[in-house]
Design a protein around this motif. Structure first.
Motif, PDB file in Angstrom:
ATOM      1  N   ASP A 221       0.803  -1.230   0.000  1.00 42.03           N
ATOM      2  CA  ASP A 221       0.000   0.000   0.000  1.00 42.03           C
ATOM      3  C   ASP A 221       0.836   1.280   0.000  1.00 42.03           C
ATOM      4  OD1 ASP A 221      -2.829  -1.219   0.460  1.00 42.03           O
ATOM      5  OD2 ASP A 221      -1.562  -2.152   1.975  1.00 42.03           O
ATOM      6  N   GLY A 243      -2.921  -0.255  -4.032  1.00 37.32           N
ATOM      7  CA  GLY A 243      -4.044  -0.727  -3.245  1.00 37.32           C
ATOM      8  C   GLY A 243      -5.268   0.146  -3.433  1.00 37.32           C
ATOM      9  N   THR A 244      -6.054   0.272  -2.380  1.00 35.34           N
ATOM     10  CA  THR A 244      -7.290   1.044  -2.445  1.00 35.34           C
ATOM     11  C   THR A 244      -7.287   2.127  -1.372  1.00 35.34           C
ATOM     12  OG1 THR A 244      -8.407  -0.508  -0.961  1.00 35.34           O
ATOM     13  CG2 THR A 244      -8.595  -0.923  -3.331  1.00 35.34           C
ATOM     14  N   GLY A 245      -8.178   3.096  -1.536  1.00 35.15           N
ATOM     15  CA  GLY A 245      -8.284   4.148  -0.544  1.00 35.15           C
ATOM     16  C   GLY A 245      -7.879   5.492  -1.102  1.00 35.15           C
ATOM     17  N   THR A 248      -5.832   6.793  -4.684  1.00 34.50           N
ATOM     18  CA  THR A 248      -5.823   5.884  -5.831  1.00 34.50           C
ATOM     19  C   THR A 248      -6.237   6.657  -7.080  1.00 34.50           C
ATOM     20  OG1 THR A 248      -8.074   5.170  -5.322  1.00 34.50           O
ATOM     21  CG2 THR A 248      -6.271   3.813  -4.480  1.00 34.50           C
ATOM     22  N   ALA A 250      -7.797   6.047 -10.889  1.00 31.81           N
ATOM     23  CA  ALA A 250      -8.490   5.068 -11.725  1.00 31.81           C
ATOM     24  C   ALA A 250      -7.762   4.810 -13.036  1.00 31.81           C
ATOM     25  CB  ALA A 250      -9.920   5.534 -12.004  1.00 31.81           C
ATOM     26  N   ALA A 253      -4.331   2.229 -11.826  1.00 31.91           N
ATOM     27  CA  ALA A 253      -4.584   1.412 -10.642  1.00 31.91           C
ATOM     28  C   ALA A 253      -3.403   0.472 -10.421  1.00 31.91           C
ATOM     29  CB  ALA A 253      -5.872   0.620 -10.809  1.00 31.91           C
ATOM     30  N   SER A 256      -1.863  -3.650  -4.349  1.00 33.42           N
ATOM     31  CA  SER A 256      -1.273  -3.233  -3.066  1.00 33.42           C
ATOM     32  C   SER A 256       0.145  -3.744  -2.874  1.00 33.42           C
ATOM     33  CB  SER A 256      -2.150  -3.718  -1.906  1.00 33.42           C
ATOM     34  OG  SER A 256      -2.179  -5.132  -1.851  1.00 33.42           O
TER      35      SER A 256
END
Length: 724
Positions: A221, A243-245, A248, A250, A253, A256
């Motif tokens: 991450d 990762g995400t959150g 990030t 689009a 992408a 993680s």
């Protein structure tokens, strides 16, 4: 004392039996898993986890016991004296960078961890940062990386205060040598500052806060942030995030367990975004530099991991790629970024290559494969382990071969797009490194004046290049270092070193601590096993994943080859490897325990089916496989040394070396393997764990620390490998 007398003394030592008065055996509490139709037993799982007080206490006792036994070995003091002598007299210059008439470099002596120096255009040199002067670190601070700004007025330095490669990046003013006040942390020690062309700021890859790390893994991450000089780092925006959150993007992408990075080439309007991990292949995306510094930038992803691109550079509107997709040894491709619909399908080869010419050549040394200088594109091309440089004119694509000052392997090849020419360092197995800067106007190599002097006379040693024939008939390169007057009667102790992972090639390197072993009449050999990159990406794939056993077979066959040639005998030969090479040496120990006399593990990965539970584990999935997948688990179990230990088996003498601050391979992997091997072993030979309280993974350490480690190794092998 003459070498002949030393050899005689070492040759008359008896083999030492395993000590019976060591610390008590580890407790075993079997944990049983049922995974993908297979029952897996794990009696030492209790050792896993960070801040495990019981395991740390057990490991400390192991280290103390091994230290006492090593100190009692008859030849330890003589090895310490010999290796410390060559270390204290050696001065190493490395990581050179040339910017606007200034040469930046690390100067390393015996006990220091490397001092950052600068040489001005008039030849005067001065210290920019000596880690030994830093306070409150116990004297163990080291510089893992430094990155000068494009105009050379500032330098961002990664400083490791704990030996775990987690650094604080600080900016120094080069004129005064003082900090500017700009600092960011925590940053993994391999990631430097990515400066903007005007030097007004830099991007950096920051580790995630502990509560935002997947599975608590510090290498997951990560996020790419932008720091503007003079502004608080707390205001640094996130440009990309794995990762995400929050943060990030689009259009870019990133999983993680991969790392976001970026480059801002001076000679281009484009920024190059990179998704990288513990794998040869990388993913590349582009956008304009003006757009790239915005958190919501729109990226155009051109290269996917499946395209097998291992290096890239940009000049103007041209993206240059080194790919192993169509040619295992690599090819150089060019792509016009000014076309809005440009894709990898539009690439065109621009460098004619023949036969064994290789440009996919990953090694631990400080080398680029393709580098965009201001005047031209430069490419490192290898043939049979000897490196050369090709110069490609940006406008005409004309290719020229740059004359090399000597035949050798490049331990440094670096160029940047705001300077003409490149920096080069070449070395051999018995030849100290020599370094130059190439001046394209004069078409000549100019010495940097930093040629390393040999700390001792090694003229009696030579390297013999041969091949071994592995179990399946494959011919595998083998380099043998030996005295020129060696008698081929099988009487000599021998060490075989291998790695076989990540497509990393073992290239010629000048290492006095290893040459001292040979000088005393022993053999040191390098097995270029499958899984490495010595014969291109196909060689890597041939020893990777479900093919891992092929590299193990190569490694073991090297022992037989030394015996066939009369250099040694299996009972007098030891294997050495570590890190990801733990799978190589661990596989050799558990599957072929009677084929050699001893094995030395260095910070070794030994339990890959537990990678998902280890810090830095997910980062290894690309190379090792993902144990959570039904498709990967069977072959990962087969290559797992810990799980393949067989009870009631006679194993060779073993020493396992670990650094207690290792952030790449958890010490519990060594603990579990040693405990299980001891419980299964019937030979009565040693299984010792050597610990280094101040050590990490061995990436950055002093020459003195390396000498101390190898003195222990050689004394151990003297005691365990019988000679006439």
């Amino acid at each position: 004392m003459s070498a002949a007398v030393c050899t005689l003394m070492l040759g008359t030592l008896p083999v030492l039996a395993a000590e019976a008065d060591g610390p008590p055996p580890a407790r075993a509490v079997d944990v049983t898993d049922h995974l993908f139709g297979t029952t897996v037993h794990d009696p030492y799982r209790w050792m896993e986890g960070e801040h495990n007080a019981e395991f740390q206490q057990w490991l400390a006792a192991q280290g103390d016991d091994t230290r006492a036994k090593l100190d009692a070995l008859p030849t330890l003091k003589s090895w310490q004296q010999a290796l410390q002598k060559v270390s204290t007299t050696a001065v190493v210059h490395r990581a050179q960078r040339y910017v606007d008439g200034r040469l930046f470099f690390i100067r390393e002596a015996a006990q220091g961890n490397g001092t950052l120096m600068v040489r001005e255009a008039d030849g005067s040199e001065r210290v920019l940062l000596d880690p030994a002067t830093l306070k409150d670190d116990g004297g163990h601070a080291s510089i893992t990386l430094f990155t000068p700004s494009p105009d050379g007025s500032k330098v961002a330095v990664n400083i490791d205060h704990g030996g775990n490669e987690i650094t604080r990046m600080e900016v120094l003013d080069v004129k005064t040598g003082k900090p500017t006040g700009d600092a960011v942390e925590p940053v993994w020690g391999e990631f430097g500052a990515d400066w903007l062309p005007d030097g007004s700021g830099f991007a950096y890859t920051q580790m995630a806060p502990p509560d935002q790390r997947t599975g608590g893994d510090p290498l997951q991450d990560m996020r790419l942030r932008m720091h503007w000089l003079g502004k608080p780092s707390t205001q640094d925006p996130i440009l990309l995030r794995a990762g995400t959150g929050e943060g990030t993007n689009a259009s870019f992408a990133i999983p993680s367990n991969y790392f976001p990075d970026i480059e801002f080439p001076t000679g281009s309007r484009w920024a190059l975004g990179v998704e990288q991990g513990a794998a040869v292949e990388q993913r590349y995306c582009v956008t304009t530099q003006a757009e790239a510094v915005k958190p919501d930038a729109k990226w155009r992803c051109i290269v996917d991991l499946s395209d097998e691109v291992v290096d890239a550079a940009i000049h103007g509107d041209t993206l240059y790629l080194v790919s192993a997709h169509a040619r295992s040894n690599g090819e150089l491709l060019a792509l016009d970024l000014s076309r809005p619909d440009a894709s990898i399908k539009d690439e065109r080869p621009i460098l004619p290559l023949q036969g064994d010419d290789m440009i996919v050549n990953v090694s631990i040394s400080d080398t680029q494969m393709v580098a965009s200088a201001r005047d031209a594109l430069y490419v490192k091309v290898s043939r049979n382990g000897i490196d050369g440089i090709r110069r490609i004119d940006y406008r005409t694509n004309k290719v020229e071969t740059v004359p090399m000052p000597l035949a050798g392997a490049a331990s440094l090849f670096h160029a940047n797009d705001n300077q003409d020419g490149f920096l080069l360092e070449l070395r051999g197995w018995t030849t100290p490194p020599k370094s130059w800067r190439y001046d394209p106007t004069a078409r000549t190599m100019r010495s940097l004046g930093q040629d390393e002097a040999s700390p001792a006379d090694y003229s009696m040693i030579e390297a013999t290049e041969t091949e071994l024939i592995s179990q399946d008939g494959t011919h595998v390169p083998l380099t043998i270092l030996h005295r020129k007057d060696v008698k081929l009667d099988g009487s000599h102790r021998a060490i075989v070193y291998g790695y076989g992972g990540y497509g990393m090639s073992i290239v010629p390197s000048f290492k006095p601590v290893r040459l001292e072993w040979v000088k005393q009449g022993n053999i040191f050999a390098y097995a270029h096993v499958r899984g490495g990159g010595e014969k291109g990406e196909a060689w890597h794939e041939a020893g990777k994943g479900p093919n891992k056993h092929k590299g193990v077979e190569d490694f073991v066959a090297s022992v037989a080859r030394l015996s066939e040639r009369g250099y040694s005998r299996p009972e007098r030969t030891a294997l050495i490897s570590g890190s990801a090479g733990g799978l190589l040496i661990g596989g050799a120990v558990v599957h072929y325990p009677d084929k050699f006399g001893a094995a030395v593990f260095m910070v070794a990965l030994l339990n890959p089916i537990r990678l998902a539970e280890e810090p830095n584990g997910a980062n290894q999935f690309g190379e090792m496989g993902d144990p959570r997948k039904a498709s990967d688990f069977p072959w990962m179990l087969a290559m797992d040394p810990y799980q393949q230990i067989r009870p009631h088996t006679a194993y060779p003498a073993i020493m396992l070396d670990i650094g207690l601050n290792d952030s790449r391979v958890a010490p519990w992997e060594t603990g579990k393997f040693a405990a299980r091997l001891r419980a299964a072993d019937t030979s009565g030979r040693p299984v010792w764990i050597r610990t280094d309280a101040n050590g990490g993974h061995g990436i950055q350490r002093s020459l003195g620390a390396e000498a101390a480690e190898y003195a222990d190794v050689y004394a151990f092998l003297d005691a365990q490998l019988p000679v006439p």
